[in-house]
Design a protein around this motif. Structure first.
Motif, mmCIF file in Angstrom:
data_model
loop_
_atom_site.group_PDB
_atom_site.id
_atom_site.type_symbol
_atom_site.label_atom_id
_atom_site.label_comp_id
_atom_site.label_asym_id
_atom_site.label_seq_id
_atom_site.Cartn_x
_atom_site.Cartn_y
_atom_site.Cartn_z
ATOM 1 N N ALA A 62 -12.673 10.646 7.617
ATOM 2 C CA ALA A 62 -11.551 9.630 8.068
ATOM 3 C C ALA A 62 -10.497 10.525 9.125
ATOM 4 O O ALA A 62 -10.337 11.659 8.384
ATOM 5 C CB ALA A 62 -11.072 8.912 7.109
ATOM 6 N N ARG A 63 -10.099 9.928 10.007
ATOM 7 C CA ARG A 63 -8.950 10.650 10.958
ATOM 8 C C ARG A 63 -7.638 10.351 10.486
ATOM 9 O O ARG A 63 -6.670 10.917 10.790
ATOM 10 C CB ARG A 63 -9.447 10.326 12.165
ATOM 11 C CG ARG A 63 -8.358 10.990 13.249
ATOM 12 C CD ARG A 63 -8.477 12.535 12.974
ATOM 13 N NE ARG A 63 -7.512 13.225 13.922
ATOM 14 C CZ ARG A 63 -5.974 13.084 13.984
ATOM 15 N NH1 ARG A 63 -5.598 12.599 12.758
ATOM 16 N NH2 ARG A 63 -5.452 13.768 14.807
ATOM 17 N N ALA A 64 -7.617 9.179 9.674
ATOM 18 C CA ALA A 64 -6.091 8.642 9.153
ATOM 19 C C ALA A 64 -6.373 7.622 8.281
ATOM 20 O O ALA A 64 -7.636 7.107 7.976
ATOM 21 C CB ALA A 64 -5.365 8.081 10.269
ATOM 22 N N ALA A 65 -5.450 7.429 7.438
ATOM 23 C CA ALA A 65 -5.459 6.427 6.085
ATOM 24 C C ALA A 65 -4.383 5.614 6.289
ATOM 25 O O ALA A 65 -3.422 5.850 6.615
ATOM 26 C CB ALA A 65 -5.697 7.278 4.888
ATOM 27 N N VAL A 66 -4.630 4.420 5.792
ATOM 28 C CA VAL A 66 -3.637 3.224 5.644
ATOM 29 C C VAL A 66 -3.637 2.861 4.023
ATOM 30 O O VAL A 66 -4.729 2.649 3.817
ATOM 31 C CB VAL A 66 -3.935 2.136 6.537
ATOM 32 C CG1 VAL A 66 -2.756 0.969 6.154
ATOM 33 C CG2 VAL A 66 -3.721 2.545 8.063
ATOM 34 N N ILE A 67 -2.442 2.664 3.655
ATOM 35 C CA ILE A 67 -2.469 2.204 2.174
ATOM 36 C C ILE A 67 -1.836 0.684 2.254
ATOM 37 O O ILE A 67 -0.833 0.257 2.791
ATOM 38 C CB ILE A 67 -1.516 2.907 1.488
ATOM 39 C CG1 ILE A 67 -1.778 4.496 1.337
ATOM 40 C CG2 ILE A 67 -1.050 2.357 -0.018
ATOM 41 C CD1 ILE A 67 -0.493 5.404 0.632
ATOM 42 N N ALA A 68 -2.980 -0.296 2.133
ATOM 43 C CA ALA A 68 -2.499 -1.619 2.207
ATOM 44 C C ALA A 68 -1.803 -2.311 1.215
ATOM 45 O O ALA A 68 -2.273 -3.301 0.635
ATOM 46 C CB ALA A 68 -3.891 -2.310 2.666
ATOM 47 N N CYS A 69 -0.806 -1.780 1.043
ATOM 48 C CA CYS A 69 -0.076 -2.613 -0.006
ATOM 49 C C CYS A 69 1.486 -2.566 0.176
ATOM 50 O O CYS A 69 1.969 -1.344 0.859
ATOM 51 C CB CYS A 69 0.088 -1.855 -1.421
ATOM 52 S SG CYS A 69 1.272 -2.762 -2.710
ATOM 53 N N PHE A 70 2.414 -3.729 0.407
ATOM 54 C CA PHE A 70 3.693 -3.618 1.148
ATOM 55 C C PHE A 70 4.482 -2.563 0.348
ATOM 56 O O PHE A 70 5.497 -2.345 0.822
ATOM 57 C CB PHE A 70 4.160 -4.959 1.348
ATOM 58 C CG PHE A 70 4.922 -5.004 2.638
ATOM 59 C CD1 PHE A 70 4.566 -5.129 3.680
ATOM 60 C CD2 PHE A 70 6.536 -4.990 2.276
ATOM 61 C CE1 PHE A 70 5.278 -5.146 4.887
ATOM 62 C CE2 PHE A 70 7.322 -5.109 3.210
ATOM 63 C CZ PHE A 70 6.959 -5.195 4.411
ATOM 64 N N ASP A 71 4.325 -2.368 -0.698
ATOM 65 C CA ASP A 71 5.320 -1.437 -1.630
ATOM 66 C C ASP A 71 5.192 -0.057 -1.093
ATOM 67 O O ASP A 71 5.814 0.884 -1.639
ATOM 68 C CB ASP A 71 5.066 -1.596 -3.173
ATOM 69 C CG ASP A 71 5.201 -2.811 -3.597
ATOM 70 O OD1 ASP A 71 5.978 -3.522 -2.819
ATOM 71 O OD2 ASP A 71 5.020 -3.263 -4.697
ATOM 72 N N ASP A 72 4.200 0.295 -0.291
ATOM 73 C CA ASP A 72 3.786 1.716 0.012
ATOM 74 C C ASP A 72 3.619 2.648 -0.875
ATOM 75 O O ASP A 72 4.158 3.592 -1.208
ATOM 76 C CB ASP A 72 4.919 2.114 0.895
ATOM 77 C CG ASP A 72 5.097 1.614 2.488
ATOM 78 O OD1 ASP A 72 4.316 0.762 2.538
ATOM 79 O OD2 ASP A 72 5.871 1.892 3.121
#
Lengths: 248, 248, 248, 248, 248, 248
Positions: free
Chosen positions: A69-79
């Protein structure tokens, strides 16, 4: 390029909502790889759920980075786990709160985040301060559980709309940020209904991740996000021990 | 009363240093119960170690509260897992950074925190801001590893003293806060050497925990630290699932 | 050890309330020495009363330190004369506002101070900012005089309760801080009534003073709290002239 | 109109310096009435001197207001007793720090305050923050006593110049504020020497006091500066008891 | 889609540098439309140049929006005219400082902006504060003119590198932000040289503009960026008069 | 001395209101020179009007300085073009918002600015923060247009009074600042009506300008307000090109 998006709670139906929202905005060359945490809470509401979702989340990001993967997103609004993930990974990692706030700031001077449960309000307020937006953004809780967003009969949509209305009239909000990954599918419709920009963090983070990747940017490994120094980890966390650099 | 003090890293020799420092200042009626985390890093230096020490730490606090502890101290200067522990527990939970800063503020208007590794500096700076001390306190890293504190031949004492000297002359520091649980035994000696208050977080937290207990104060269960709502936790985190209130 | 607690207003009945609250929480080895200012206002409400209570207050602290007190508490929520007392004394000096806020911060992320008269509200707001709590704590005035607290027929209890209720519902307060030394006896009862931590500054300061003493900490004499340099004082203030160090 | 300027320390030669500086800038219709405190320290350096100069200072302002002064200036850079004086008086009361900072802000975006003794540095830093200038102004101490300014052989002029030079090169200062009433006569000369605005608080406050008077402005008697409520004052402070409104 | 990028100074060679940097990172579907202001300074260094470049800049953006641009970028690191442009336009408008800082915040906790002339340093510091980054980012000026960047013999490259080195060692910078549109071509090379993320605002803004467009986001027309109300404009500004909504 | 006061909007009747207010408070030796901008909007409401009024405003100030004015006032509450004017001019330049806030701070600890249109509220809030008053001052919009102030039948007086009433009861305001140059004639009457200080920026700025002139202070030409470096300006802005120093 592969863009990893991790749902740090273990509810697969929410991952599907997130994945769909991500795919809807991804650029042609981006392949969305959605992952559901294998260890942690069914939903994240407050500090306790947050903290215990981190190891499962980090495992997915580590795995995703190894898989290319070239980037990652944490999909929870609390970061949740954002700093830890950045210290661990070389690829850019984005939190959806940070991403949503930074886009909101481009289209409005004052805005309001509408989150779900009251237990999430103060943690999000703290994030708003951390990201330097304390003077510009307010936080409201719509008084509903995260999982009720998955249930069309729960009345959560009405609670959300009522809170948006309050934000517009009482806070003089110029834009709305949706404060939960589970709301990712609602942004466009609400924007049309209320006539103001409505920003969803999942899609915001996908676009910012693409931006960072396109610019060849990686997480700085100098200072706060330096790679963890090699050391022994014990017990259930043994598998997380940082390896001496070069051995990975 | 029993006062639980948890070393969230897995190095037992450091737990002994911490325990000795705690016992040296405990009131007659206080029994210090020291625990070493059974799962996590051998030392905590930076965000990654921090995050992964939390489940092991929470397990110890949950266990300690069940066994009747009246308050708990997290003996890591990053105040790892503090918010999560407060949401989980009803007894007061103290971080040693928060405790040390609050005592330093009683005896000095400007002070400097001297921590170990550079990777810990920014996390501590962020804590200083979170606790409202950004205008009063600076943070310095002495450029040594946490575990070198356990090794008398490492030269860590000299590095620490050099940084304290720099704090006094360059920062106009009026007091020094020792920014690592592993320095718990050095405070009195350094205070005599340098002629200014030198504050160790472990002993500060022990006294503040005794204070809260004596006043009958417990963590608020309203708002940010409300008990986590009951839900399923999956995988390696299953045992952490919050129980419906009343069932515990 | 002797712990001096000074009521900087001249109302002896309020000193008795304060003394009782202090004794109720003092550790076995602590002897509470309560003193009433011999010069100053009958109650402290606003900046004018505050300023004119300082010489009388400093006289008591100087006297107490000479008589062997190991720490001193200023029992007025405006933390009147705190910096001056710290510059004068070597023993630790605590203000009850500072002490209460620092304990409240251990058990809640958001809280509200309920003080007496409107004239005290802004001074307390300024203290809250000074102690770095501006983002976490609000201040409310219950609209009553300080001395009405001494009069059971004044209805002050109802005014206080109404303001606490407003704090809980409108401010989302998680804990309450009682913003007047004259409320020192009410904390436990109100905590039970409202089900949230209610913190009284007098008892908070007693426990923090014991903590500082137990740790061997004294006020830093470097920088802001350096001993005043010897000089002549004239007129009614002649007796306050700082003496050359060594002559005292 | 009469403009009262009070030197809150008891050194009459300093009052003459202040008076001369005030007269040099007073408008034709302004009569400068200079008063020396009859009770208090010979110079004000740090919190202790500050606090004990307040009763003597308030007595002069009360007297001056009764005698018809239209505004009052407190000629000490610590703005000693400013809030108390405003609560007591109806006429405007100005501190010379506040006045100097507000004028400096009109002619520079970044500036440095150069004060006398190290003990005065932190108190002035706190004032700078209180007046909202923390991001714009730095504070330096020239390492000399206040009274050495009165002695031409003391070398204080050289110490002051060296610190101004450091401010210009190290702080990128665009203007200099002289941080002591005793420097009131030096502003113009230093401004010519260094080619930047050099602002003296005494003359700044005189002009701002004239401005307020010309505009018919008085201290608000609503809220923080409301007249103190009538009450008994005891001991040495008895003469300061606020009178019921209307009786004065 | 068309993405307008306006060079608000009138130096066409700088527009070509900017255009090339923009094209190098634009997504396949993006057509970069670069425009040079027809009225204003040859370079923008400080507040005066800034203000006088705004009408020429707004004219280009108005023109570009009419011609169908989907977003606009102001290619000057002072974010000149940003608020005015947002009030005028419905399409998103981005400043390159804001864009660069927001991306830097995703890959580093502490970073330094290196700008050109000393006259630009304070304006950029003010922007850093406005964007909520005052605690995370420092600003340095490399001591060179903007136009010297266009001249390979000017030594500007060496000045820039020296300042980056100082940022890394003295500020503990984890990433570098290039503080001038004229540096747009240097980011990748410097990143490789120094081993930290080096962020150029032009390319950052292009990617963020693409992100906003892809998400269907427009500038909020509620509150601060509401369309200017129709009114007469006189003299040289007559052509800028806002039209009644609907007539355009 | 000549004191230039520039109305940066092109409505001459408003210039007359401003001029009358300025003359009413000017000192005997001050000659008020009022100028109306020859290029720009008929009124300034929000960021767009603000930006486009700057060239016309700067032209008037440049002209006035050449004609011998000793100080200049920008008579628009948004402090439009203030930094640019200071960089251009050597004489002091004052904004009426900055001037009003600084005087309000001398007579009240908390106050409220009442401005005209909602579009002006956020820009004024940003100014309040810029001037360091964010914790002390609130901003309200009375919901009327600037030009309605010129029309006695518009009901604007009632809207203004209603908002002042709200400020006193809801914000606990101790003083009121009138947030529009067009309200310059109302301050004294409203102050009498409401019994609190009511401050008008035009008269505040006139007195502060006189103060700066009397003290011999000029804008610093070091750092942020350094004279713009000589360069070519093109198109409609050509006449604004800064000249090499010495040629003017």
């Amino acid at each position: 390029m592969d863009l990893l998006i991790v749902n740090p709670n273990s509810t697969a139906s929410m991952t599907r909502t997130i994945e769909a929202a991500a795919k809807a905005v991804a650029a042609p060359g981006t392949r969305i790889v959605a992952a559901t945490s294998q260890a942690g809470p069914a939903s994240i509401e407050g500090y306790y759920d947050e903290a215990l979702s981190v190891p499962g989340l980090l495992a997915e990001i580590r795995e995703g980075e190894r898989a290319g993967a070239r980037a990652a997103v944490i999909a929870c609004f609390d970061d949740t786990g954002l700093d830890a993930a950045r210290a661990m990974a070389r690829i850019p990692v984005l939190g959806i709160c940070e991403a949503a706030l930074s886009l909101a700031a481009f289209v409005a001077r004052r805005f309001t985040v509408v989150t779900t449960a009251e237990a999430a309000r103060v943690p999000v307020e703290d994030l708003v301060a951390r990201y330097g937006m304390a003077g510009r953004a307010r936080v409201r809780a719509a008084g509903m559980s995260v999982l009720s967003l998955e249930d069309p009969t729960s009345g959560s949509g009405e609670l959300l709309r009522a809170e948006i209305r309050a934000a517009l009239t009482q806070d003089h909000a110029e834009a709305i940020v949706l404060g939960c990954a589970g709301m990712a599918d609602l942004a466009r419709r609400l924007s049309e209904e209320f006539g103001v920009p409505v920003i969803d963090g999942v899609s915001a983070a996908v676009k910012q991740a693409e931006a960072l990747a396109a610019l060849g940017l990686f997480t700085s490994k100098r200072g706060a996000y330096a790679a963890p120094s090699p050391k022994r980890y014990s017990g259930a966390m043994a598998s997380f021990a940082p390896m001496p650099s070069g051995t990975e």
